[in-house]
Write an enzyme that holds these catalytic residues in place. Structure first.
Site, PDB file in Angstrom:
ATOM      1  N   CYS A  36     -20.175  -5.721 -27.186  1.00 45.04           N
ATOM      2  CA  CYS A  36     -19.869  -6.463 -25.961  1.00 45.04           C
ATOM      3  C   CYS A  36     -19.932  -7.979 -26.130  1.00 45.04           C
ATOM      4  CB  CYS A  36     -20.813  -6.022 -24.840  1.00 45.04           C
ATOM      5  SG  CYS A  36     -20.582  -4.311 -24.307  1.00 45.04           S
TER       6      CYS A  36
ATOM      7  N   ASN B 173     -21.636 -11.412 -19.377  1.00 45.20           N
ATOM      8  CA  ASN B 173     -21.945 -11.292 -20.803  1.00 45.20           C
ATOM      9  C   ASN B 173     -21.969 -12.648 -21.500  1.00 45.20           C
ATOM     10  OD1 ASN B 173     -22.340  -8.575 -20.722  1.00 45.20           O
ATOM     11  ND2 ASN B 173     -20.446  -8.016 -21.750  1.00 45.20           N
TER      12      ASN B 173
END
Length: 445
Positions: free
Chosen positions: A261, A209
């Site tokens: 996220c 991420n």
């Protein structure tokens, strides 16, 4: 297999529904009684394409059930997935209080051969602490694995059903075999099943991420530079994207990333770095660039209208942080709307899915409208989310209903020269603005 999924939020519900769809008996457990009752009635609390149908189908088949009774759901389970929330704490680190509560709650009901799997995004070392806690509570060593999720909101079902890889972190190879059997229906195209240590699996999620967030912040910074130097970021993006070492994914300029996220995980990885004596200079820069990018449209508005927007009506298309979801967490649209309201502007907003969530956040501070209705009397339109609904509007009607034909496109949906010929003053990201207000208005292309 018999599977229990603790937590019926975005990750837990998708995980449970997909495992049920491959023939497993799945029980989704949540402490939110209202949510469980709604799910029993077939009411899915989040918007995710295909999820409601998947839940309904497997519930009717008897493979997917919902309960608030942790003991009843956990006791017969071969595998227990932990998919509870790990929100950002005040210092940027992940708040694991819900995780520790769940571990304590499931411990008395675990079968000796059960496998506990963390699906939540958790800091490195969480698996080890769960292992130690369960040993303390049960008096034996329990199998605890890590299985990070890589689901994109708006495409979560497809991502789960057709993963590009499955990552598991285990202590014993036998546990990896159990999880590989569980995932075998989804790995028929020879996609890799990658086994590593729990610490490496936990780290993999954060690194993935953080790298994607880095690409977004990088292209946004380059877009801002292009705009100031007379370049066109779309041309630059094409020029670099055909390099096989770089590629095109996540190199689309815009108004910054949001969601549950990227912001949270970049900050959590930053906090972990600090705790271990590292200076995460790149991560700090990625987050700083992204937060600044969320103000790029407000800066353009202020340059065009001035800082006082009293009496101005601004239309906003797109409230969710990305298309195909109703998620407004860290959404750039909310940053812009709050800025507009502070300066006295009236806001007329549209989104195909996220209006209820924004109404819960902002109440009646703004007007919630149908797509073209939002433009009525507007002095400008701001586009924040690249929903397909916005790609091909009736431009002639837009000219007719807007008070001023001014568009601030935060997602570069339209070609600048065509917008000029259509008669719009058009501002986008990383491209020079164009002004067609002196051109003949009302024509179609």
């Amino acid at each position: 297999m018999k599977i229990a999924v603790i937590g019926s939020g975005y990750v837990g519900l998708v995980t449970g529904a997909c495992f049920a769809d491959s023939g497993n008996d799945v029980t989704c457990i949540d402490i939110d009684a209202k949510k469980i009752e709604a799910l029993k009635k077939g009411e899915v609390p989040i918007f995710e394409p295909g999820l409601a149908e998947l839940v309904e189908h497997n519930a009717e088949a008897g493979r997917l059930t919902f309960t608030t009774d942790t003991a009843a759901g956990v006791a017969p389970a071969d595998v227990i997935y932990l998919a509870v929330g790990t929100p950002q704490g005040d210092d940027g680190s992940a708040n694991l209080s819900a995780m520790w509560s769940v571990v304590k709650a499931i411990a008395p009901h675990l079968r000796e051969d059960a496998v506990v799997v963390t699906k939540s995004t958790v800091p490195v070392g969480t698996n080890a602490r769960i292992f130690a806690m369960l040993k303390e509570f049960t008096g034996r060593e329990c199998d605890v694995a890590s299985n990070p999720e890589f689901l994109k909101e708006g495409a979560a079902i497809e991502d789960f059903m057709k993963p590009d890889r499955v990552v598991v972190g285990v202590r014993r190879p036998e546990v990896a075999e159990i999880l590989q059997q569980l995932y075998s229906p989804f790995l028929r195209t020879e996609k890799p099943f990658i086994v590593m240590s729990p610490q490496s699996a936990e780290m993999t999620k954060y690194v993935a991420n953080a790298l994607l967030a880095t690409k977004i912040s990088f292209i946004n910074e380059m877009a801002n530079l292009c705009e100031r130097m007379g370049g066109d970021i779309n041309d630059v993006r094409r020029g670099i994207g055909h390099d096989s070492r770089i590629g095109f994914s996540f190199l689309f300029p815009g108004v910054g990333y949001g969601g549950s996220c990227f912001p949270k995980d970049v900050r959590a990885l930053t906090a972990m770095s600090g705790e271990h004596g590292c200076t995460p200079a790149m991560l700090l820069a990625v987050d700083e660039v992204n937060e600044r990018q969320k103000s790029v449209l407000s800066e353009k508005l202020a340059a065009h209208f001035g800082d006082d927007l009293a009496g101005k009506t601004i239309a906003v298309w797109g409230l969710a942080f990305k298309p195909r979801t109703d998620d407004i967490r860290e959404a750039p649209a909310l940053v812009l709307i709050r800025w507009l309201l502070e300066r006295g502007a009236k806001v007329r907003a549209h989104d195909p899915e996220a209006i209820d969530n924004v109404r819960a956040e902002l109440g009646d501070a703004i007007a919630y409208c149908r797509r073209m209705e939002a433009l009525e009397g507007a002095d400008a339109l701001c586009i924040l989310t690249e929903w397909k609904d916005y790609h091909s509007p009736d431009f002639a009607e837009m000219l007719h209903v807007m008070n001023q034909p001014v568009v601030f496109d935060g997602r570069n949906l339209y070609e600048s020269e065509r917008m000029r010929r259509r008669g719009f003053c058009y501002h986008s990201i990383g491209r020079p603005p164009v002004d067609g207000r002196k051109a003949k208005q009302g024509g179609r292309e």
